[in-house]
Design a protein around this motif. Structure first.
Motif, PDB file in Angstrom:
ATOM      1  N   LEU A 147       0.837  -1.203   0.000  1.00  0.00           N
ATOM      2  CA  LEU A 147       0.000   0.000   0.000  1.00  0.00           C
ATOM      3  C   LEU A 147       0.873   1.256   0.000  1.00  0.00           C
ATOM      4  CD1 LEU A 147      -2.902  -0.743   2.544  1.00  0.00           C
ATOM      5  CD2 LEU A 147      -2.846  -1.109   0.076  1.00  0.00           C
ATOM      6  N   GLY A 148       1.991   1.190   0.695  1.00  0.00           N
ATOM      7  CA  GLY A 148       2.853   2.354   0.828  1.00  0.00           C
ATOM      8  C   GLY A 148       3.560   2.760  -0.447  1.00  0.00           C
ATOM      9  N   VAL A 149       3.738   1.816  -1.393  1.00  0.00           N
ATOM     10  CA  VAL A 149       4.445   2.151  -2.636  1.00  0.00           C
ATOM     11  C   VAL A 149       3.478   2.322  -3.808  1.00  0.00           C
ATOM     12  CG1 VAL A 149       6.479   0.903  -1.839  1.00  0.00           C
ATOM     13  CG2 VAL A 149       4.846  -0.258  -3.344  1.00  0.00           C
ATOM     14  N   ARG A 150       2.201   2.122  -3.569  1.00  0.00           N
ATOM     15  CA  ARG A 150       1.239   2.150  -4.669  1.00  0.00           C
ATOM     16  C   ARG A 150       1.202   3.503  -5.379  1.00  0.00           C
ATOM     17  NH1 ARG A 150      -3.415   4.141  -5.720  1.00  0.00           N
ATOM     18  NH2 ARG A 150      -3.763   4.915  -3.601  1.00  0.00           N
ATOM     19  N   ALA A 151       1.163   4.578  -4.628  1.00  0.00           N
ATOM     20  CA  ALA A 151       1.020   5.896  -5.248  1.00  0.00           C
ATOM     21  C   ALA A 151       2.169   6.211  -6.195  1.00  0.00           C
ATOM     22  CB  ALA A 151       0.910   6.963  -4.157  1.00  0.00           C
TER      23      ALA A 151
END
Length: 606
Positions: free
Chosen positions: A167-171
């Motif tokens: 989730l933390g690298v999705r953006a």
């Protein structure tokens, strides 16, 4: 086409229910024999052997054990855990010591692998980042698959932590400039990111945490067009989008998958063999071997298929059949299964790569057993096939695939067994008190399908009765024999003339060919120069059944496949007539060496 009394193949239905039971299957059954061979490869002796050090090399990154592809951290280890978890409860239990050790290598931020790979600057996201995401995604699938079979607090906590890292690298990875830069990098491309939809959906279902589902939804439409992408990652992404639709129904998601799948099977990237090449953009009909080689220069390898891609195509088609009830998807799955997927398996149980050339498959400079991925993803697809043998839809139990196995639901237990001479038997092992309709599919690869109940002809394809232990449904098929040309025209064998027609021969669901291991003289020069009078012309009788001979095995690894024909041919180099054996292309699994397999041949009336 819906349920009728005269014909059953499926209409728009809800997802089926029922449980396939792992073994013991009828002796010599095709499906369970293939599963057993693949499982023995993963758990028994072999080269390389799947030891703890070997499996965990992509998460511990030990420089003393420099295994190939370790930068795809979690790829092999995750697939290995998944394959054993789904094989059987005993296999899942035996892998747990390895799994506990695997979890000790999780990094503080939740990832597995190189902690120095930073996603902070989108402009620097490149091959190492994609390799890490790919492996971590496959590992998360393995963790959740094991959690579904043998739940554990530590395992679920590790899966959550890994999910939070993703989730933390999705953006950063979702930025358009990143996708555009990476979409042409093959196995290191943007598909390494989009394939995360599958593990995120699985994690949301395991935890009830909607954040993972929302992240999967945000990724869903980032998949670029096929182009020259890695087919395994592309198809894995489509499977994930369809899983997302099943978890949170949204017509737009289903339409996206159906449109992409339909576009694929209409394109040159969909092979007559039933599957796809390793990379899209490399299978335009009529290209010479050198043309294919040029298309593959960016990959620095020969044109080839890939076991993972065939597994994904098969799984996606079965998934579409389950969700939509459209018969075309089941038939696509079956065509892939019987032909390109099974022919991809090796005599060791491995799956991998078979080089493709203008006339079929050919020998390779190196053996294509892909121990790093396909040897585990192949059996994963076979487990889906096991689950798809039958299903209950709207109260009707449908017999969908004619393979060996067991199936149970709501007190009804069935044994399914292929028999010689194109027959199939369903035996009731246990039955509930109430009546249950059972529907037998009538496949398009048979010109007729006859059904009998306890030895007496049944007029309807749907038999509705109160079943008793020992009841027997016997099914007999008249196999259709047809030639499919490179431009996808279909010619009935009975309509062949004296002028040769190049094509691929299907007999029932089986794609037939000439195997060099059995017929070396067929390949004596000149056999396929694609010039007048230099091709071997295969002469077929009007009814191919007249050329049937008893099947026999080509090797010791697997039982023989059910069809085999002995026909005449004329060699392109001399006028003498000769005979040749046509076998299903899947028979090459039993041969210990990679040799030429001729599929595209000139056929004429015998």
């Amino acid at each position: 086409m819906g349920h009728t009394r005269r014909n059953f193949l499926g209409g728009a239905m809800v997802a089926g229910t029922g449980v396939a039971v792992a073994g013991p299957a009828p002796r010599g059954g095709l499906l369970e024999a293939r599963i057993a061979l693949a499982h023995r490869r993963l758990t028994g002796p072999g080269f390389p052997e799947f030891t703890s050090d070997f499996v965990l090399a992509d998460v511990n990154l030990d420089p003393k054990y420099p295994r190939l592809y370790a930068e795809f951290s979690g790829d092999l280890s995750g697939r290995y855990v998944e394959a054993l978890a789904l094989h059987s409860p005993d296999a899942a239990l035996k892998v747990e010591p390895l799994l506990r050790k695997l979890l000790t290598y999780q990094r503080p931020d939740g990832r597995f692998g190189d902690a120095a790979v930073s996603f902070a600057d989108p402009a620097k996201i490149d091959k190492p980042h994609m390799a890490l995401l790919w492996g971590n995604g496959r590992l998360l699938v393995g963790l959740v698959a094991h959690q579904q079979v043998r739940p554990g607090a530590a395992l679920l906590a590790a899966a959550r932590k890994l999910g939070d890292f993703l989730l933390g690298v999705r953006a950063q990875c979702s930025r358009p400039e990143v996708s555009e830069r990476l979409k042409v990098l093959g196995a290191h491309g943007i598909i390494c990111f989009t394939q995360l939809i599958e593990p995120l959906v699985m994690l949301s279902q395991a935890t009830g945490d909607k954040r993972y589902l929302e992240a999967a939804r945000a990724i869903a439409f980032l998949l670029p067009d096929r182009g020259v992408q890695h087919s395994h990652g592309y198809l894995s992404t489509l499977r994930g989008v369809l899983m997302l639709h099943e978890a949170a129904p949204e017509p737009k998601l289903l339409a996206f998958v159906e449109e992409r799948f339909a576009d694929l099977v209409r394109s040159p990237d969909y092979l007559t063999f039933g599957g796809v090449m390793e990379f899209f953009g490399s299978a335009t009909p009529g290209l010479s071997f050198e043309d294919l080689r040029r298309l593959y220069e960016f990959a620095e390898k020969d044109p080839q298929d890939e076991g993972c891609s065939e597994a994904d195509f098969l799984r996606l088609a079965l998934q579409l059949w389950r969700v939509t009830g459209k018969a075309e998807h089941l038939e696509r799955a079956e065509r892939c299964l019987y032909n390109q997927f099974l022919s991809n398996q090796f005599h060791t149980g491995d799956f991998g790569h078979r080089p493709v050339f203008l006339h079929g498959f050919r020998a390779a400079p190196q053996v294509g057993m892909a121990w790093w991925c396909c040897s585990m993803h192949g059996p994963r697809a076979l487990y889906d096939v096991r689950q798809a043998l039958a299903a209950r839809r709207k109260g009707v139990v449908g017999i969908d695939l004619f393979l060996d196995g067991r199936w149970s639901d709501k007190g009804l237990s069935l044994a399914m067994e292929p028999l010689p001479q194109d027959k199939f038997r369903i035996t009731v092992l246990a039955a509930p008190a109430q009546a249950t309709p059972i529907a037998v599919r009538r496949p398009s690869w048979a010109t007729s399908t006859q059904v009998a109940l306890n030895g007496k002809t049944a007029d309807d394809a749907v038999i509705d009765r109160r079943w008793r232990k020992g009841d027997r449904i016997d099914v007999a098929f008249d196999l259709a024999a047809r030639i499919e040309t490179r431009d996808r025209r279909v010619i009935d064998v009975a309509q062949l003339g004296t002028e040769p027609q190049e094509g691929a021969l299907f007999y029932g669901p089986w794609l037939m060919g000439v195997h060099e291991a059995e017929e070396p003289l067929f390949f004596r020069r000149p056999w396929a120069f694609r010039k007048p009078n230099n091709d071997n012309v295969v002469r077929l009788p009007a009814k191919l059944a007249s050329a049937r001979v008893p099947p026999h095995p080509m090797g010791d690894a697997l039982p023989p496949l059910p069809v085999q024909c002995r026909v005449k041919y004329s060699h392109g180099g001399w006028p003498q007539a000769a005979e040749v054996t046509l076998r299903p292309i899947a028979a090459q699994s039993a041969v210990a060496t990679q040799q030429t397999l001729a599929i595209w041949l000139p056929y004429a009336r015998g």
